[in-house]
Design a protein around this motif. Sequence first.
Motif, PDB file in Angstrom:
ATOM      1  N   GLY A   1      -1.715  99.483  97.035  1.00  0.00           N
ATOM      2  CA  GLY A   1      -1.990  98.066  96.921  1.00  0.00           C
ATOM      3  C   GLY A   1      -1.644  97.534  95.548  1.00  0.00           C
ATOM      4  O   GLY A   1      -1.321  98.285  94.625  1.00  0.00           O
ATOM      5  N   GLY A   2      -1.679  96.221  95.415  1.00  0.00           N
ATOM      6  CA  GLY A   2      -1.381  95.611  94.122  1.00  0.00           C
ATOM      7  C   GLY A   2      -1.277  94.110  94.237  1.00  0.00           C
ATOM      8  O   GLY A   2      -1.640  93.521  95.257  1.00  0.00           O
ATOM      9  N   LEU A   3      -0.780  93.514  93.166  1.00  0.00           N
ATOM     10  CA  LEU A   3      -0.586  92.065  93.090  1.00  0.00           C
ATOM     11  C   LEU A   3       0.900  91.773  93.220  1.00  0.00           C
ATOM     12  O   LEU A   3       1.716  92.351  92.509  1.00  0.00           O
ATOM     13  N   VAL A   4       1.245  90.877  94.127  1.00  0.00           N
ATOM     14  CA  VAL A   4       2.639  90.542  94.363  1.00  0.00           C
ATOM     15  C   VAL A   4       2.752  89.052  94.655  1.00  0.00           C
ATOM     16  O   VAL A   4       1.789  88.436  95.148  1.00  0.00           O
ATOM     17  N   GLN A   5       3.894  88.483  94.353  1.00  0.00           N
ATOM     18  CA  GLN A   5       4.111  87.065  94.649  1.00  0.00           C
ATOM     19  C   GLN A   5       4.467  86.888  96.118  1.00  0.00           C
ATOM     20  O   GLN A   5       4.993  87.804  96.774  1.00  0.00           O
ATOM     21  N   ALA A   6       4.205  85.712  96.631  1.00  0.00           N
ATOM     22  CA  ALA A   6       4.569  85.392  98.010  1.00  0.00           C
ATOM     23  C   ALA A   6       6.066  85.634  98.214  1.00  0.00           C
ATOM     24  O   ALA A   6       6.885  85.304  97.346  1.00  0.00           O
TER      25      ALA A   6
ATOM     26  N   GLY B   1       7.248  88.615  98.440  1.00  0.00           N
ATOM     27  CA  GLY B   1       7.491  89.963  97.945  1.00  0.00           C
ATOM     28  C   GLY B   1       7.110  91.028  98.950  1.00  0.00           C
ATOM     29  O   GLY B   1       6.817  90.731 100.116  1.00  0.00           O
ATOM     30  N   TYR B   2       7.089  92.274  98.477  1.00  0.00           N
ATOM     31  CA  TYR B   2       6.800  93.381  99.381  1.00  0.00           C
ATOM     32  C   TYR B   2       5.954  94.430  98.675  1.00  0.00           C
ATOM     33  O   TYR B   2       5.916  94.529  97.444  1.00  0.00           O
ATOM     34  N   LEU B   3       5.278  95.213  99.498  1.00  0.00           N
ATOM     35  CA  LEU B   3       4.510  96.361  99.051  1.00  0.00           C
ATOM     36  C   LEU B   3       4.587  97.433 100.134  1.00  0.00           C
ATOM     37  O   LEU B   3       4.792  97.106 101.315  1.00  0.00           O
ATOM     38  N   ARG B   4       4.389  98.670  99.746  1.00  0.00           N
ATOM     39  CA  ARG B   4       4.294  99.753 100.713  1.00  0.00           C
ATOM     40  C   ARG B   4       2.983 100.485 100.505  1.00  0.00           C
ATOM     41  O   ARG B   4       2.739 101.051  99.425  1.00  0.00           O
ATOM     42  N   LEU B   5       2.149 100.451 101.520  1.00  0.00           N
ATOM     43  CA  LEU B   5       0.886 101.176 101.471  1.00  0.00           C
ATOM     44  C   LEU B   5       1.078 102.574 102.041  1.00  0.00           C
ATOM     45  O   LEU B   5       1.873 102.771 102.972  1.00  0.00           O
ATOM     46  N   SER B   6       0.330 103.516 101.489  1.00  0.00           N
ATOM     47  CA  SER B   6       0.376 104.897 101.966  1.00  0.00           C
ATOM     48  C   SER B   6      -1.018 105.325 102.395  1.00  0.00           C
ATOM     49  O   SER B   6      -2.005 104.941 101.767  1.00  0.00           O
ATOM     50  N   CYS B   7      -1.076 106.135 103.430  1.00  0.00           N
ATOM     51  CA  CYS B   7      -2.337 106.716 103.892  1.00  0.00           C
ATOM     52  C   CYS B   7      -2.109 108.219 104.052  1.00  0.00           C
ATOM     53  O   CYS B   7      -1.427 108.647 104.995  1.00  0.00           O
TER      54      CYS B   7
ATOM     55  N   GLN C   1       4.884  99.411 105.504  1.00  0.00           N
ATOM     56  CA  GLN C   1       5.817  98.609 104.711  1.00  0.00           C
ATOM     57  C   GLN C   1       5.541  97.150 105.000  1.00  0.00           C
ATOM     58  O   GLN C   1       5.611  96.722 106.161  1.00  0.00           O
ATOM     59  N   MET C   2       5.227  96.405 103.972  1.00  0.00           N
ATOM     60  CA  MET C   2       4.861  95.005 104.137  1.00  0.00           C
ATOM     61  C   MET C   2       5.881  94.142 103.412  1.00  0.00           C
ATOM     62  O   MET C   2       5.968  94.179 102.176  1.00  0.00           O
ATOM     63  N   ASN C   3       6.661  93.387 104.170  1.00  0.00           N
ATOM     64  CA  ASN C   3       7.678  92.501 103.619  1.00  0.00           C
ATOM     65  C   ASN C   3       7.286  91.045 103.833  1.00  0.00           C
ATOM     66  O   ASN C   3       6.411  90.737 104.644  1.00  0.00           O
ATOM     67  N   SER C   4       7.961  90.169 103.136  1.00  0.00           N
ATOM     68  CA  SER C   4       7.721  88.718 103.275  1.00  0.00           C
ATOM     69  C   SER C   4       6.232  88.403 103.215  1.00  0.00           C
ATOM     70  O   SER C   4       5.689  87.689 104.067  1.00  0.00           O
ATOM     71  N   LEU C   5       5.581  88.930 102.207  1.00  0.00           N
ATOM     72  CA  LEU C   5       4.130  88.773 102.110  1.00  0.00           C
ATOM     73  C   LEU C   5       3.744  87.318 101.884  1.00  0.00           C
ATOM     74  O   LEU C   5       4.460  86.563 101.218  1.00  0.00           O
ATOM     75  N   LYS C   6       2.608  86.957 102.451  1.00  0.00           N
ATOM     76  CA  LYS C   6       2.080  85.600 102.355  1.00  0.00           C
ATOM     77  C   LYS C   6       0.702  85.655 101.695  1.00  0.00           C
ATOM     78  O   LYS C   6       0.015  86.681 101.768  1.00  0.00           O
ATOM     79  N   PRO C   7       0.273  84.567 101.092  1.00  0.00           N
ATOM     80  CA  PRO C   7      -1.075  84.557 100.498  1.00  0.00           C
ATOM     81  C   PRO C   7      -2.160  84.933 101.504  1.00  0.00           C
ATOM     82  O   PRO C   7      -3.158  85.558 101.126  1.00  0.00           O
TER      83      PRO C   7
ATOM     84  N   GLN D   1     -10.913 104.873 102.037  1.00  0.00           N
ATOM     85  CA  GLN D   1     -11.360 103.786 101.173  1.00  0.00           C
ATOM     86  C   GLN D   1     -10.275 102.700 101.193  1.00  0.00           C
ATOM     87  O   GLN D   1      -9.169 102.939 101.630  1.00  0.00           O
ATOM     88  N   GLY D   2     -10.578 101.534 100.815  1.00  0.00           N
ATOM     89  CA  GLY D   2      -9.615 100.446 100.873  1.00  0.00           C
ATOM     90  C   GLY D   2      -8.699 100.401  99.663  1.00  0.00           C
ATOM     91  O   GLY D   2      -8.993 100.966  98.606  1.00  0.00           O
ATOM     92  N   THR D   3      -7.585  99.724  99.833  1.00  0.00           N
ATOM     93  CA  THR D   3      -6.678  99.432  98.728  1.00  0.00           C
ATOM     94  C   THR D   3      -6.410  97.932  98.753  1.00  0.00           C
ATOM     95  O   THR D   3      -6.111  97.360  99.797  1.00  0.00           O
ATOM     96  N   GLN D   4      -6.562  97.294  97.601  1.00  0.00           N
ATOM     97  CA  GLN D   4      -6.502  95.834  97.530  1.00  0.00           C
ATOM     98  C   GLN D   4      -5.064  95.340  97.477  1.00  0.00           C
ATOM     99  O   GLN D   4      -4.258  95.812  96.670  1.00  0.00           O
ATOM    100  N   VAL D   5      -4.779  94.368  98.314  1.00  0.00           N
ATOM    101  CA  VAL D   5      -3.493  93.671  98.300  1.00  0.00           C
ATOM    102  C   VAL D   5      -3.768  92.203  97.984  1.00  0.00           C
ATOM    103  O   VAL D   5      -4.562  91.563  98.673  1.00  0.00           O
TER     104      VAL D   5
END
Length: 124
Positions: free
Chosen positions: A8-13, A15-21, A81-87, A116-120
């Motif tokens: 998780g992390g902070l990203v602009q609208a 943008g993208y992030l990849r979470l792992s479990c 994989q999370m692309n085109s992230l929105k608020p 446990q959770g990961t903040q996006v």
Amino acid sequence: VQLQASGGGLVQAGGYLRLSCAVSGRTASIYAVGWFRQAPGKEREFVSTSSWSGGSTYYADSVKGRFTISRVSAENTVYLQMNSLKPEDTALYFCAARSSSLGYWYKGDRYDYWGQGTQVTVSS
């Protein structure tokens, strides 16, 4: 079974992030691994799930076409994989595993193990 979520992390609208479990323990007992999220003041909601074999995947309508769930069997890791992230994607994201095929994919109470959770956080 233990699950460890990260990425998780902070990203602009847009943008993208990849979470792992990372999944460990009695993985032979797992039927599926999924992702859920919970925003402040809101109920937990289903995001996506994948059968442990990787043969079946499911997505919430709100993320369909933007998020992709996948599993690397050699690593016992499930990615989101999370692309085109929105608020509105801002939330605490949890991964969870279920042992049974019974019940709906999107029902959190059908999942037996939770990490446990990961903040996006997606800024506008």
